[in-house]
Design an enzyme around this catalytic site. Structure first.
Site, mmCIF file in Angstrom:
data_model
loop_
_atom_site.group_PDB
_atom_site.id
_atom_site.type_symbol
_atom_site.label_atom_id
_atom_site.label_comp_id
_atom_site.label_asym_id
_atom_site.label_seq_id
_atom_site.Cartn_x
_atom_site.Cartn_y
_atom_site.Cartn_z
ATOM 1 C CD GLU A 208 94.301 57.346 56.943
ATOM 2 O OE1 GLU A 208 94.802 58.216 56.241
ATOM 3 O OE2 GLU A 208 93.038 57.171 56.859
ATOM 4 C CB CYS A 242 101.297 62.611 57.596
ATOM 5 S SG CYS A 242 99.658 62.991 57.989
#
Ligand code: NAD
Length: 428
Positions: A208, A242
């Site tokens: 990720e 993020c």
């Protein structure tokens, strides 16, 4: 190592000894898969969630003092961590685990992401080697002690605090059978290369990674709603998510008004000690990060492309939330992991081109759109290549089970965290 509060370096949060090469070696030798029945593993993981909740005050304090998280973010952090534990417990399979799993996590969700990776690997019965970020080992340490207290065998979960070298040692050791990683895209590339050279063919990598997340606001958007969503998406958690908004596209016709409202809303942000309830924007994680963000903004300021900047406390790792003018996402060379928003305007007939430009960057994490025209929303959402699209709301946040989270392209590989496919990647 001394761990100090990013908002106030006088606050010594604790000390940590980095794992040596010998420690990594000993941990890999000692690692044993957790061969209890799935129902028992699930029961233990649910107990970890209960323990997390029982220790909320201590975990909030660690989130604030070690990672600079404000109180609201800390509450969400614990909520998500407990959700991961219970959700993956509910998916614990009666099937063979991959084996020894290295779980390597970032500092920006020091409890939630750390816990999510570890909980999924344990739900499937793996032996976990957990490597937290060098900026947040104390929270990870507290979490691992609660896992052990709940009944996870020590040989099934070992903590290896340290910098990138510890992660590099793990991902280059053939005794490791799989890797779960969350962090930067460049680090993921290094891990992939190390795994290809050293691990068994087919060893799973769940990565990720970062993003250049965009939002499009068209002329039919409700400005008050769009502005609130922009402020939350770009500046909450000091932009250190993020999912955070980096690139805002505003339709030319409404740009002047919308930006004026945005600057006004920014003026209302409280910047300071994350432990105070009045704080909206806390510090960034460390000096290196503060310098990188500040240098980036200064470059724009020199060129006269700084549109708005807020003032900040003098001490601590604070950076000014800022708005910078660009011509489009093609000007962005890399993810700037802080409270910095890039803005461009577009003409209504260029909207397809804007979507193409965003896609062309190759990232694909989050995307936001504000519009009151349904068919336009549908067209944009169907053409944009990202993991998570948010319509007429902010573009940060996910909910385990109902809004799984994860990107595509340069933003990640593997099933979404908090989704029904995730635990499967940890099974043989
Ligand atoms: P980072 O890549 O610098 O570090 C992440 C982890 O990798 C740390 O534990 C670090 O010690 C370790 N590491 C560093 N070098 C390594 C190597 N060569 N081999 C193995 N491990 C190594 O990232 P960060 O600064 O901690 O986190 C911020 C980044 O994480 C941002 O890019 C952000 O977008 C991304 N992120 C992504 C998601 C997501 O779900 N997609 C979530 C949170 C953060």
């Amino acid at each position: 190592q001394e761990m100090r509060n990013p908002a106030d370096a006088r606050d010594l949060v604790g000390r940590v000894a980095w794992a040596s090469d010998g420690d990594v070696n000993a941990a890999l030798d000692a690692a044993r898969v957790w061969d209890a029945p799935a129902a028992e593993r699930a029961e233990v993981l649910r107990r970890v969630a209960d323990l997390y909740e029982a220790h909320y005050g201590e975990l909030f304090a660690l989130c604030a003092r070690e990672a600079g998280k404000m109180v609201g973010d800390s509450v969400a952090e614990l909520r998500e961590a407990a959700d991961f534990l219970r959700y993956y417990a509910a998916h614990a399979p009666d099937a063979a685990p991959v084996g020894r799993f290295a779980c390597i996590s970032p500092w920006n969700f020091p409890l939630a992401i750390f816990t999510g990776q570890v909980a999924a690997a344990l739900a499937a019965g793996n032996a976990v080697l957990a490597k937290p970020a060098e900026q947040s080992p104390l929270i990870a340490h507290r979490a691992v002690r609660l896992f052990h207290e709940a009944g996870v065998p020590r040989a099934a979960l070992q903590l290896l605090p340290g910098a990138g070298e510890v992660g590099a040692a793990l991902t280059a050791d053939p005794r490791v059978d799989g890797v779960a990683f969350t962090g930067g895209t460049d680090t993921a590339r290094r891990i992939r290369a190390a795994m290809a050279d050293n691990l068994a063919p087919g060893a799973p990598l769940i990565a990720e990674t970062g993003g250049l997340n965009a939002m499009i606001v068209d002329s039919t958007a409700l400005p008050e709603q769009a502005v609130q969503a922009i402020v939350e998406s770009a500046f909450q958690s000091a932009g250190q998510r993020c999912s955070a908004l980096r690139m805002l596209y505003v339709q030319q016709d409404i740009a002047d008004n919308l930006l004026e409202m945005l600057y006004g809303a920014m003026e209302e942000l409280g910047i300071g000690d994350p432990w105070l309830l009045s704080t909206d924007v806390g510090p960034v994680i460390d000096e290196a990060s503060a310098k990188k963000i500040t240098d980036h903004c200064e470059k724009y300021e020199k060129r006269g492309e700084l549109l708005k900047k807020l003032s900040i406390p003098e001490k601590g790792n604070f950076v000014s939330p800022a708005v910078l003018r660009v011509t489009g996402i093609q000007d962005l060379k890399e993810e700037i992991f802080g409270p910095v928003l890039h803005v461009a305007t577009f003409d209504a007939k260029e909207i397809d081109q804007v979507v193409d430009d965003i896609n062309a960057k190759g990232y694909g994490l989050t995307f936001g759109v504000h519009s009151r025209v349904d068919h336009r929303v549908d067209r944009i959402a169907s053409r944009i290549k990202v993991g998570n699209t948010y319509v007429n709301r902010n573009q940060i946040g996910a909910i385990v089970g109902s809004q799984p989270f994860g990107g595509e392209g340069l933003s990640g590989t593997g099933p979404k965290a908090g989704g029904p496919q995730y635990v499967r990647r940890f099974m043989k």
